[in-house]
Design a protein around this motif. Structure first.
Motif, mmCIF file in Angstrom:
data_model
loop_
_atom_site.group_PDB
_atom_site.id
_atom_site.type_symbol
_atom_site.label_atom_id
_atom_site.label_comp_id
_atom_site.label_asym_id
_atom_site.label_seq_id
_atom_site.Cartn_x
_atom_site.Cartn_y
_atom_site.Cartn_z
ATOM 1 N N VAL A 267 0.841 -1.205 0.000
ATOM 2 C CA VAL A 267 0.000 0.000 0.000
ATOM 3 C C VAL A 267 0.876 1.255 0.000
ATOM 4 C CG1 VAL A 267 -1.646 1.347 1.369
ATOM 5 C CG2 VAL A 267 -2.008 -1.111 1.022
ATOM 6 N N GLY B 167 -5.525 1.496 4.184
ATOM 7 C CA GLY B 167 -4.617 2.611 4.414
ATOM 8 C C GLY B 167 -3.976 2.478 5.772
ATOM 9 N N ALA C 231 -8.092 8.534 4.840
ATOM 10 C CA ALA C 231 -7.047 9.378 5.435
ATOM 11 C C ALA C 231 -7.612 10.208 6.588
ATOM 12 C CB ALA C 231 -6.423 10.282 4.376
ATOM 13 N N ALA D 109 0.768 4.103 -2.892
ATOM 14 C CA ALA D 109 0.391 5.476 -2.547
ATOM 15 C C ALA D 109 1.513 6.459 -2.885
ATOM 16 C CB ALA D 109 0.038 5.559 -1.062
ATOM 17 N N CYS E 71 -0.710 6.769 4.243
ATOM 18 C CA CYS E 71 -0.864 6.183 2.909
ATOM 19 C C CYS E 71 -2.220 5.509 2.791
ATOM 20 C CB CYS E 71 0.229 5.140 2.656
ATOM 21 S SG CYS E 71 1.890 5.813 2.646
ATOM 22 N N VAL E 72 -2.842 5.698 1.645
ATOM 23 C CA VAL E 72 -4.109 5.049 1.332
ATOM 24 C C VAL E 72 -3.924 4.296 0.024
ATOM 25 C CG1 VAL E 72 -6.549 5.418 0.773
ATOM 26 C CG2 VAL E 72 -5.443 6.817 2.546
ATOM 27 N N ASP E 73 -4.396 3.070 0.010
ATOM 28 C CA ASP E 73 -4.366 2.273 -1.214
ATOM 29 C C ASP E 73 -5.153 3.042 -2.278
ATOM 30 O OD1 ASP E 73 -5.039 0.391 -3.281
ATOM 31 O OD2 ASP E 73 -4.691 -1.237 -1.863
#
Length: 160
Positions: free
Chosen positions: A23, A69, A98, A27, A87-89
């Protein structure tokens, strides 16, 4: 029932660590394209290097166990919190992941974070969440970073 649950992440658990690493790379690849700089250290970080970082890790985990995330931070010497990575997929972009993760940051401590100044979605997120933008800086030629901080919220007075 929510789409995800926020919970601590155990990077000693191999599948969790692998998912977080994947991920993070996905990101940061998006951020690299947004800011025009592919030298983001986390893009080159090995799984072992990521696991060695002395960070606090929480994740937004879907019902099927997928990491949507994560947020990792370190405690600072002055009692604050420095966000190391959020971080977010990309498959989970624009679903509030987020914001949900940032809501778990301690309200009673000063929080600092940096992001690429040209990363408009991240800049907008931090501004929307009440972070104040500080001085931009250039750690390497051609890379402008934006710094943000959020002051601690004093505890509510006791009720009678």
């Amino acid at each position: 029932m929510p789409l995800v649950l926020v919970r601590p992440l155990d990077l000693d658990h191999d599948p969790t660590a692998a998912a977080v690493h994947r991920v993070g790379r996905a990101a940061y690849a998006v951020e690299a394209a947004l800011i025009g700089f592919d030298g983001i250290p986390a893009l080159r970080e090995s799984l072992a290097e990521m696991r060695e970082r002395p960070l606090n890790w929480i994740g937004a985990v879907a019902r099927d166990g997928a990491v949507a995330g994560f947020l990792a931070w370190e405690d600072t010497r002055d009692g604050g919190v420095c966000v190391d990575r959020l971080c977010v997929d990309p498959a989970w972009f624009r679903r509030g992941i987020a914001s949900l993760l940032c809501a778990r940051l301690p309200a009673d401590r000063r929080v600092t974070v940096t992001t690429g100044a040209a990363n408009a979605p991240a800049v907008a997120l931090y501004e929307r969440l009440g972070f104040l933008r500080g001085e931009d800086f250039e750690p390497v030629p051609g890379l402008r970073m934006a710094s943000f901080s959020r002051r601690s919220t004093p505890p509510a007075p006791p009720t009678r």
